[in-house]
Write a protein that holds these residues in place. Structure first.
Motif, PDB file in Angstrom:
ATOM      1  N   PHE A 258       0.839  -1.198   0.000  1.00 30.63           N
ATOM      2  CA  PHE A 258       0.000   0.000   0.000  1.00 30.63           C
ATOM      3  C   PHE A 258       0.877   1.252   0.000  1.00 30.63           C
ATOM      4  N   ALA A 259       1.903   1.239   0.818  1.00 36.41           N
ATOM      5  CA  ALA A 259       2.784   2.398   0.917  1.00 36.41           C
ATOM      6  C   ALA A 259       3.530   2.675  -0.384  1.00 36.41           C
ATOM      7  N   SER A 260       3.796   1.633  -1.151  1.00 39.03           N
ATOM      8  CA  SER A 260       4.544   1.806  -2.404  1.00 39.03           C
ATOM      9  C   SER A 260       3.637   2.041  -3.611  1.00 39.03           C
ATOM     10  N   GLY A 261       2.337   2.163  -3.375  1.00 38.52           N
ATOM     11  CA  GLY A 261       1.422   2.474  -4.467  1.00 38.52           C
ATOM     12  C   GLY A 261       1.001   1.283  -5.300  1.00 38.52           C
ATOM     13  N   LYS A 262       1.200   0.068  -4.773  1.00 37.33           N
ATOM     14  CA  LYS A 262       0.812  -1.136  -5.499  1.00 37.33           C
ATOM     15  C   LYS A 262      -0.505  -1.730  -5.010  1.00 37.33           C
ATOM     16  N   LEU A 263      -1.132  -1.062  -4.073  1.00 36.71           N
ATOM     17  CA  LEU A 263      -2.379  -1.548  -3.483  1.00 36.71           C
ATOM     18  C   LEU A 263      -3.310  -0.367  -3.312  1.00 36.71           C
ATOM     19  N   ALA A 264      -4.511  -0.471  -3.885  1.00 33.50           N
ATOM     20  CA  ALA A 264      -5.428   0.670  -3.866  1.00 33.50           C
ATOM     21  C   ALA A 264      -6.216   0.774  -2.578  1.00 33.50           C
ATOM     22  N   MET A 265      -6.564  -0.377  -1.987  1.00 32.30           N
ATOM     23  CA  MET A 265      -7.310  -0.393  -0.726  1.00 32.30           C
ATOM     24  C   MET A 265      -6.664  -1.391   0.220  1.00 32.30           C
ATOM     25  N   TYR A 266      -6.694  -1.057   1.494  1.00 31.95           N
ATOM     26  CA  TYR A 266      -6.051  -1.883   2.504  1.00 31.95           C
ATOM     27  C   TYR A 266      -6.889  -1.807   3.770  1.00 31.95           C
ATOM     28  N   LEU A 267      -7.251  -2.954   4.338  1.00 30.35           N
ATOM     29  CA  LEU A 267      -8.058  -2.978   5.554  1.00 30.35           C
ATOM     30  C   LEU A 267      -7.147  -2.940   6.774  1.00 30.35           C
ATOM     31  N   GLY A 268      -7.356  -1.963   7.630  1.00 35.41           N
ATOM     32  CA  GLY A 268      -6.521  -1.835   8.812  1.00 35.41           C
ATOM     33  C   GLY A 268      -7.198  -1.022   9.896  1.00 35.41           C
ATOM     34  N   SER A 269      -6.579  -0.991  11.067  1.00 33.83           N
ATOM     35  CA  SER A 269      -7.069  -0.192  12.191  1.00 33.83           C
ATOM     36  C   SER A 269      -6.232   1.081  12.288  1.00 33.83           C
ATOM     37  N   ARG A 270      -6.432   1.849  13.337  1.00 38.80           N
ATOM     38  CA  ARG A 270      -5.683   3.098  13.519  1.00 38.80           C
ATOM     39  C   ARG A 270      -4.184   2.838  13.691  1.00 38.80           C
ATOM     40  N   ARG A 271      -3.834   1.625  14.057  1.00 42.22           N
ATOM     41  CA  ARG A 271      -2.437   1.287  14.292  1.00 42.22           C
ATOM     42  C   ARG A 271      -1.547   1.592  13.081  1.00 42.22           C
ATOM     43  N   ASP A 272      -2.096   1.550  11.883  1.00 41.60           N
ATOM     44  CA  ASP A 272      -1.302   1.733  10.671  1.00 41.60           C
ATOM     45  C   ASP A 272      -1.011   3.199  10.360  1.00 41.60           C
ATOM     46  N   THR A 273      -1.680   4.112  11.047  1.00 43.21           N
ATOM     47  CA  THR A 273      -1.559   5.527  10.707  1.00 43.21           C
ATOM     48  C   THR A 273      -0.156   6.109  10.880  1.00 43.21           C
ATOM     49  N   PRO A 274       0.542   5.885  12.014  1.00 42.55           N
ATOM     50  CA  PRO A 274       1.856   6.530  12.165  1.00 42.55           C
ATOM     51  C   PRO A 274       2.824   6.209  11.037  1.00 42.55           C
ATOM     52  N   ALA A 275       2.886   4.934  10.632  1.00 43.67           N
ATOM     53  CA  ALA A 275       3.822   4.557   9.572  1.00 43.67           C
ATOM     54  C   ALA A 275       3.438   5.190   8.240  1.00 43.67           C
ATOM     55  N   LEU A 276       2.146   5.226   7.919  1.00 48.81           N
ATOM     56  CA  LEU A 276       1.718   5.787   6.638  1.00 48.81           C
ATOM     57  C   LEU A 276       1.926   7.299   6.584  1.00 48.81           C
ATOM     58  N   ARG A 277       1.846   7.959   7.724  1.00 44.91           N
ATOM     59  CA  ARG A 277       2.111   9.391   7.741  1.00 44.91           C
ATOM     60  C   ARG A 277       3.537   9.708   7.307  1.00 44.91           C
ATOM     61  N   GLU A 278       4.422   8.749   7.451  1.00 44.12           N
ATOM     62  CA  GLU A 278       5.821   8.971   7.151  1.00 44.12           C
ATOM     63  C   GLU A 278       6.180   8.709   5.687  1.00 44.12           C
ATOM     64  N   VAL A 279       5.233   8.194   4.907  1.00 46.68           N
ATOM     65  CA  VAL A 279       5.523   7.865   3.508  1.00 46.68           C
ATOM     66  C   VAL A 279       5.359   9.114   2.650  1.00 46.68           C
ATOM     67  N   GLN A 280       6.428   9.513   2.020  1.00 52.10           N
ATOM     68  CA  GLN A 280       6.405  10.721   1.189  1.00 52.10           C
ATOM     69  C   GLN A 280       5.599  10.480  -0.095  1.00 52.10           C
ATOM     70  N   ASN A 281       4.857  11.492  -0.493  1.00 53.24           N
ATOM     71  CA  ASN A 281       4.124  11.507  -1.768  1.00 53.24           C
ATOM     72  C   ASN A 281       3.066  10.417  -1.874  1.00 53.24           C
ATOM     73  N   LEU A 282       2.553   9.952  -0.740  1.00 52.37           N
ATOM     74  CA  LEU A 282       1.447   8.995  -0.753  1.00 52.37           C
ATOM     75  C   LEU A 282       0.174   9.732  -0.346  1.00 52.37           C
ATOM     76  N   ASP A 283      -0.748   9.846  -1.281  1.00 50.64           N
ATOM     77  CA  ASP A 283      -2.003  10.562  -1.035  1.00 50.64           C
ATOM     78  C   ASP A 283      -3.059   9.541  -0.619  1.00 50.64           C
ATOM     79  N   TRP A 284      -3.376   9.506   0.664  1.00 52.85           N
ATOM     80  CA  TRP A 284      -4.277   8.474   1.174  1.00 52.85           C
ATOM     81  C   TRP A 284      -5.259   9.055   2.180  1.00 52.85           C
ATOM     82  N   ASP A 285      -6.314   8.290   2.387  1.00 45.63           N
ATOM     83  CA  ASP A 285      -7.309   8.652   3.394  1.00 45.63           C
ATOM     84  C   ASP A 285      -7.968   7.353   3.868  1.00 45.63           C
ATOM     85  N   VAL A 286      -8.940   7.464   4.747  1.00 44.76           N
ATOM     86  CA  VAL A 286      -9.649   6.281   5.239  1.00 44.76           C
ATOM     87  C   VAL A 286     -11.150   6.446   5.026  1.00 44.76           C
TER      88      VAL A 286
END
Length: 423
Positions: A258-286
């Motif tokens: 998901f972080a590398s742009g190879k996955l359009a949707m990913y099921l997860g909890s709030r736990r995944d937020t800190p790591a995804l915030r650190e990925v540059q140029n990844l435009d995502w939401d929940v």
């Protein structure tokens, strides 16, 4: 997995004390309590900040934080420590895993001690309080709760001409989106073939996971509504190719894809937020989970427990009251790791910060009225492990679904019979 880095707001960063075993050197007369938590640095940074803030506001007590990166290692270390008679004073654990300790009397119930400190559980969301109530007492104090959500890549949705998910979107719309988003090296959907991921889809379709939520004797994946749900998801992930196969996952797990742009949707909890915030140029939401017949979500919650063999029950209780109170939960909210269990903080800007991703943090709160919890019993972690192992055969190896469901029942039914499910 993504390399997790400490990424906190400036106000929190000033409180950080590191990500190894941490403690301010104790002076003569100080009491030191050990607090064991699980998670990689991006997750545990908030707990380090809490430990430092507590020491500053409570002279005379030092907090030795013991972060363990992998949950499985965390649980193993806890079991070993309890068996050896030297458990941490306080430990953080998920509600699906604490019953193995509560059932053998290893936890000192925190409810009465917190009440004595003026903590009112009515100020907290009811679902996690209920989940951590065992044998009629609040055993551990929840610091968070979260619903399962759909993390989605806004860029990939726009490129494929697929409308971004809206509240109340249907399971059919979800499937259609996953299929349309698959192609050119991208998969539309990433989901672990696990009970905790599948449960809300089963509940939304009117089915259930077990025969009796309070005193379960078996999984009910063979019932019509549950089986229909599993079949639809297996067809989507495996037969339609909307999910990555076992070979692809061996090279890169779902979160990394998901972080590398190879996955359009990913099921997860709030736990995944800190790591995804650190990925540059990844435009995502929940977005909220799709709905089949009725909205449904599965509870994710961790709580602080006190070891009965601790020699510092009072100090441990005071630390937990702080960590789960307003000040403590504001700190962990700023880290991005949690949906606060304290209503006041959950509905504040500390959590609903419009500047930080995800923009739609409100989706976590909107899902709370529909949350259900999985069973609390001592053998539930083993049951989940077996179910996940077998379900992976259906999702990734082409095993017939009915054979998989039968195998799950045969392997898990004895674990229900041997477990103490007292609530």
């Amino acid at each position: 997995m993504i390399k997790r880095r400490i990424a906190l707001a400036a106000g929190v960063a000033a409180l950080l004390v590191g990500c190894g075993t941490t403690a301010t050197p104790a002076t003569s007369g100080d009491t030191t309590i050990r607090v064991q938590v699980s998670g990689e640095p991006g997750e545990t940074a908030g707990y380090s900040a809490i430990a430092k803030a507590y020491e500053q506001s409570h002279p005379g007590t030092k907090v030795q934080l013991v972060p363990v990166a992998e949950k499985s290692d965390h649980l193993t270390r806890l079991s070993t420590a309890f068996a050896g008679g030297n458990p941490p004073d306080v430990f953080l654990i998920n509600y699906r895993e604490y019953a193995q300790f509560a059932a053998r009397g290893a936890i000192e119930p925190i409810g009465p001690r917190l009440a004595g400190l003026g903590v009112d559980t009515a100020d907290y969301y009811e679902q996690p309080i209920s989940a951590f109530t065992y044998d009629g007492q609040v055993q551990c104090m929840p610091q968070n709760l979260s619903s399962l959500v759909v993390y989605y890549n806004r860029t990939l949705f726009a490129k494929a001409g697929v409308q971004a998910p809206k509240p109340g979107w249907t399971f059919e719309q979800f499937k259609e989106a996953a299929i349309r988003l698959t192609g050119d090296g991208v998969h539309g959907l990433g989901m672990d073939p696990s009970i905790v991921r599948l449960a809300p889809f089963v509940w939304s379709n009117g089915g259930d996971i077990v025969d009796d939520p309070q005193h379960p004797t078996r999984l009910t994946l063979d019932t019509p509504a549950a089986r229909q749900t599993l079949e639809s998801l297996v067809q989507l992930v495996r037969d339609e190719g909307a999910g990555p196969d076992r070979t692809e996952l061996a090279g890169q797990d779902l979160e990394a894809r998901f972080a590398s742009g190879k996955l359009a949707m990913y099921l997860g909890s709030r736990r995944d937020t800190p790591a995804l915030r650190e990925v540059q140029n990844l435009d995502w939401d929940v977005a909220a989970l799709p709905v089949t017949r009725k909205p449904a979500g599965v509870l994710h919650s961790d709580a602080y427990c006190v070891a009965r063999k601790s020699k510092h029950h009072d100090e441990a209780a005071r630390f937990i009251a702080y960590a789960t109170g307003k000040d403590g939960q504001q700190i962990t909210s700023m880290s991005g790791r949690v949906v606060p269990s304290l209503r006041e903080v959950a509905n504040s800007s500390a959590f609903l910060d419009p500047v930080k991703k995800p923009a739609n943090s409100q989706a976590f709160l909107d899902g709370l009225p529909h949350l259900k919890s999985l069973p609390v019993l001592a053998t539930w972690p083993e049951i989940e492990d077996i179910a996940g192992e077998e379900l992976a055969r259906a999702f990734h190896d082409g095993a017939p679904l009915d054979d998989v469901i039968k195998r799950i029942d045969e392997r898990t039914r004895p674990l229900f019979a041997s477990s103490d499910s007292t609530r």
